[in-house]
Design a protein around this motif. Structure first.
Motif, PDB file in Angstrom:
ATOM      1  N   ALA A 114       0.822  -1.217   0.000  1.00 31.95           N
ATOM      2  CA  ALA A 114       0.000   0.000   0.000  1.00 31.95           C
ATOM      3  C   ALA A 114       0.855   1.266   0.000  1.00 31.95           C
ATOM      4  O   ALA A 114       0.351   2.351  -0.311  1.00 31.95           O
ATOM      5  CB  ALA A 114      -0.920   0.000   1.222  1.00 31.95           C
ATOM      6  N   LEU A 115       2.143   1.144   0.336  1.00 27.76           N
ATOM      7  CA  LEU A 115       2.995   2.340   0.398  1.00 27.76           C
ATOM      8  C   LEU A 115       3.970   2.434  -0.775  1.00 27.76           C
ATOM      9  O   LEU A 115       4.762   3.376  -0.847  1.00 27.76           O
ATOM     10  CB  LEU A 115       3.784   2.361   1.717  1.00 27.76           C
ATOM     11  CG  LEU A 115       2.954   2.493   2.995  1.00 27.76           C
ATOM     12  CD1 LEU A 115       3.868   2.557   4.212  1.00 27.76           C
ATOM     13  CD2 LEU A 115       2.053   3.731   2.945  1.00 27.76           C
ATOM     14  N   ALA A 116       3.919   1.443  -1.683  1.00 29.50           N
ATOM     15  CA  ALA A 116       4.903   1.433  -2.773  1.00 29.50           C
ATOM     16  C   ALA A 116       4.801   2.697  -3.624  1.00 29.50           C
ATOM     17  O   ALA A 116       5.794   3.186  -4.148  1.00 29.50           O
ATOM     18  CB  ALA A 116       4.718   0.182  -3.627  1.00 29.50           C
ATOM     19  N   GLY A 260       8.877   4.229   2.764  1.00 33.75           N
ATOM     20  CA  GLY A 260       7.883   5.305   2.816  1.00 33.75           C
ATOM     21  C   GLY A 260       8.159   6.319   3.901  1.00 33.75           C
ATOM     22  O   GLY A 260       7.944   7.504   3.710  1.00 33.75           O
ATOM     23  N   SER A 261       8.639   5.884   5.067  1.00 32.98           N
ATOM     24  CA  SER A 261       8.840   6.828   6.171  1.00 32.98           C
ATOM     25  C   SER A 261       9.748   6.223   7.228  1.00 32.98           C
ATOM     26  O   SER A 261       9.742   5.006   7.457  1.00 32.98           O
ATOM     27  CB  SER A 261       7.490   7.155   6.814  1.00 32.98           C
ATOM     28  OG  SER A 261       7.668   7.795   8.067  1.00 32.98           O
ATOM     29  N   LEU A 333      -2.934  -0.260   6.471  1.00 30.42           N
ATOM     30  CA  LEU A 333      -2.333   0.523   5.379  1.00 30.42           C
ATOM     31  C   LEU A 333      -3.103   0.287   4.086  1.00 30.42           C
ATOM     32  O   LEU A 333      -3.379   1.218   3.326  1.00 30.42           O
ATOM     33  CB  LEU A 333      -0.854   0.152   5.215  1.00 30.42           C
ATOM     34  CG  LEU A 333       0.047   0.576   6.388  1.00 30.42           C
ATOM     35  CD1 LEU A 333       1.448   0.002   6.228  1.00 30.42           C
ATOM     36  CD2 LEU A 333       0.110   2.102   6.528  1.00 30.42           C
ATOM     37  N   ALA A 334      -3.478  -0.980   3.854  1.00 34.04           N
ATOM     38  CA  ALA A 334      -4.249  -1.292   2.648  1.00 34.04           C
ATOM     39  C   ALA A 334      -5.608  -0.589   2.678  1.00 34.04           C
ATOM     40  O   ALA A 334      -6.152  -0.196   1.642  1.00 34.04           O
ATOM     41  CB  ALA A 334      -4.435  -2.803   2.522  1.00 34.04           C
ATOM     42  N   ASP A 335      -6.139  -0.397   3.888  1.00 38.90           N
ATOM     43  CA  ASP A 335      -7.428   0.305   4.023  1.00 38.90           C
ATOM     44  C   ASP A 335      -7.278   1.821   3.870  1.00 38.90           C
ATOM     45  O   ASP A 335      -8.260   2.566   3.980  1.00 38.90           O
ATOM     46  CB  ASP A 335      -8.051   0.011   5.400  1.00 38.90           C
ATOM     47  CG  ASP A 335      -8.544  -1.434   5.493  1.00 38.90           C
ATOM     48  OD1 ASP A 335      -8.620  -2.094   4.432  1.00 38.90           O
ATOM     49  OD2 ASP A 335      -8.828  -1.896   6.619  1.00 38.90           O
ATOM     50  N   GLY A 336      -6.059   2.277   3.702  1.00 32.70           N
ATOM     51  CA  GLY A 336      -5.839   3.709   3.463  1.00 32.70           C
ATOM     52  C   GLY A 336      -5.649   4.541   4.725  1.00 32.70           C
ATOM     53  O   GLY A 336      -5.646   5.768   4.664  1.00 32.70           O
ATOM     54  N   ASP A 341       3.017  11.458   8.154  1.00 33.55           N
ATOM     55  CA  ASP A 341       4.284  11.152   7.469  1.00 33.55           C
ATOM     56  C   ASP A 341       4.076  10.240   6.258  1.00 33.55           C
ATOM     57  O   ASP A 341       4.974  10.117   5.426  1.00 33.55           O
ATOM     58  CB  ASP A 341       5.263  10.489   8.454  1.00 33.55           C
ATOM     59  CG  ASP A 341       4.696   9.215   9.056  1.00 33.55           C
ATOM     60  OD1 ASP A 341       3.559   9.245   9.553  1.00 33.55           O
ATOM     61  OD2 ASP A 341       5.384   8.176   9.014  1.00 33.55           O
ATOM     62  N   LEU A 342       2.919   9.589   6.166  1.00 29.29           N
ATOM     63  CA  LEU A 342       2.656   8.677   5.055  1.00 29.29           C
ATOM     64  C   LEU A 342       1.776   9.332   3.987  1.00 29.29           C
ATOM     65  O   LEU A 342       1.127   8.645   3.200  1.00 29.29           O
ATOM     66  CB  LEU A 342       1.977   7.396   5.578  1.00 29.29           C
ATOM     67  CG  LEU A 342       2.780   6.590   6.596  1.00 29.29           C
ATOM     68  CD1 LEU A 342       1.974   5.407   7.114  1.00 29.29           C
ATOM     69  CD2 LEU A 342       4.100   6.108   5.982  1.00 29.29           C
TER      70      LEU A 342
END
Ligand SMILES: NC(=O)c1ccc[n+]([C@@H]2O[C@H](COP(=O)([O-])OP(=O)(O)OC[C@H]3O[C@@H](n4cnc5c(N)ncnc54)[C@H](O)[C@@H]3O)[C@@H](O)[C@H]2O)c1
Ligand SMILES: CC(C)[C@H](C(=O)O)[C@@H](O)C(=O)O
Ligand SMILES: [Mg+2]
Length: 368
Positions: A114-116, A260-261, A333-336, A341-342
């Motif tokens: 989800a952060l790629a 990502g962070s 993360l997949a749920d948004g 910071d993300l």
């Protein structure tokens, strides 16, 4: 039988904020999984200096030696910058590492799908990234003598000494090779053998340990500056990277941005086995006390939460429960769900530290 024991040292700045979310998860394990821990809390860093005039008391040090695992938040902050080096908050952490002999510091850099898109590198460079930096943690320039600020003639000179013994290099090399055998059988060792004698010895000893004990593992060597470049260019060429204390510090902050962070990178600092067969251990996020966002509910607690997952795996033999926590993080993360910071400037409304913790708890509930 007594419950496994944990000493929480939340520390300074965002340390207590991110640790509060880990405490929720520890509570969740007690009520929802019947896995209870005996938790005690104490001070380290600037808060210990404020209370006791030292960043780590002998009593806290003794407690850290006795428990099954120490969980640490972060230490330091601008308020303490003026202090004499001997009592700076960071010295409390260094004392813990040294006296617990935590020579092998595992810093995994994993890019969640989800952060790629969010990483500062292109998506195909980081998608699926899963590497571990094994940082030597109890020697090198952080601890070598002589050190200090001296006067030479009519000017001051600051001195630190990069020093490694053969056995210090060999033991961290072994821990990297052992880890590689449990992963993809590949180690890259990074030093500066082109300009430093300690680097020449590092390369020789890593090669010798490899040839005698781990010939089945693929080993390569890289100068650390070129390694930093390769880590940005194509990080997926690596699996396990083993390196010294200072290079490991720098390379791991850099690796954090691939994910990502800095708020995403956990760590486990492991030492010799204790009576229970598990290594002496301290778990902490790679990031610091983040004074620029402290006290605002903005900190990302995921690095600290994933450090607790590492504790479940390495100190408590609860690999399935560690995976449950990691999957819960993956789900939120997949749920948004995103802390600030993300997100980029256009990203919408971030969640607070506490809301991120609650979302992880909800995902843990959903996993039952
Ligand atoms: N293990 C530790 O305790 C540790 C590690 C690194 C730095 N420090 C100390 O922390 C203090 C501040 O150092 P620094 O500013 O160079 O490094 P830092 O890691 O505290 O912060 C660097 C940047 O990353 C951001 N950041 C860090 N963690 C974050 C998180 N969880 N969520 C969102 N953003 C996050 C900060 O806001 C800041 O902009 C110094 O005193 C330093 O010595 C402590
Ligand atoms: C706070 C400091 C002592 C520490 C280090 O330099 O090791 C930090 O940067 C880290 O990465 O854990
Ligand atoms: Mg660091």
């Amino acid at each position: 039988m007594a419950n496994p024991s944990i000493l929480i040292l939340a520390g300074d700045g965002i340390g207590p904020e991110v640790m509060a979310e880990v405490k929720k998860i520890i509570g969740w394990f007690g009520t929802k999984r019947g896995i209870a821990f005996d938790v005690t809390e104490d001070l380290v860093g600037g808060c210990a200096y404020d209370a006791h005039g030292t960043p780590l008391t002998d009593a806290t040090m003794a407690k850290a030696q006795e428990v099954d695992a120490v969980l640490l938040g972060a230490v330091g902050g601008p308020k303490y910058d003026v202090l004499d080096f001997s009592v700076k908050p960071e010295r409390g952490l260094l004392r813990l590492r040294k006296e617990m002999d935590l020579f092998s510091n595992l810093r995994p850099a994993q890019c969640f799908d989800a952060l790629a898109d969010f990483s500062s590198l292109k998506k195909d460079v980081v998608a699926g990234l899963d590497i571990v930096i094994v940082r030597e943690l109890t020697s090198g320039v952080y601890f070598g003598e002589p050190r200090g600020i001296f006067t030479e003639g009519n000017e001051r000179v600051g001195i630190n000494t990069q020093r490694y013994t053969e056995s210090e290099i060999a033991r961290v090399a072994r821990s990297a090779f052992e880890l590689a055998r449990r992963r993809n059988n590949k180690v890259c060792s990074m030093e500066k053998a082109n300009v430093m004698e300690s680097g020449i010895l590092w390369r020789q000893v890593v090669q010798e340990v490899h040839d005698k004990e781990y010939p089945d593992v693929e080993l390569s060597h890289m100068y650390a500056d070129a390694g930093a470049m390769q880590l940005c260019r194509w990080p997926k060429q690596f699996d396990v990277i083993v390196t010294d204390n200072l290079f490991g510090d720098l390379l791991s902050d850099m690796a954090a941005m691939l994910t990502g962070s800095l708020g995403m990178l956990p760590s486990a600092s492991l030492g010799q086995p204790m009576a229970n067969g598990r290594p002496k251990a301290l778990y902490e996020p790679v990031h610091g006390s983040a004074p620029d966002i402290a006290g605002q509910g903005k900190a990302n607690p995921i690095a600290c939460v994933l450090s607790f997952a590492m504790a479940l795996r390495y100190s408590f033999d609860l690999g399935d429960e560690a995976a449950r926590v990691e999957k819960a993080v993956e789900k939120v993360l997949a749920d948004g769900v995103r802390t600030a910071d993300l997100m980029g400037p256009e990203g919408g409304k971030p969640v607070t530290t506490s809301q991120m913790g609650d979302a992880i708890i909800a995902a843990l509930d959903a996993s039952l």
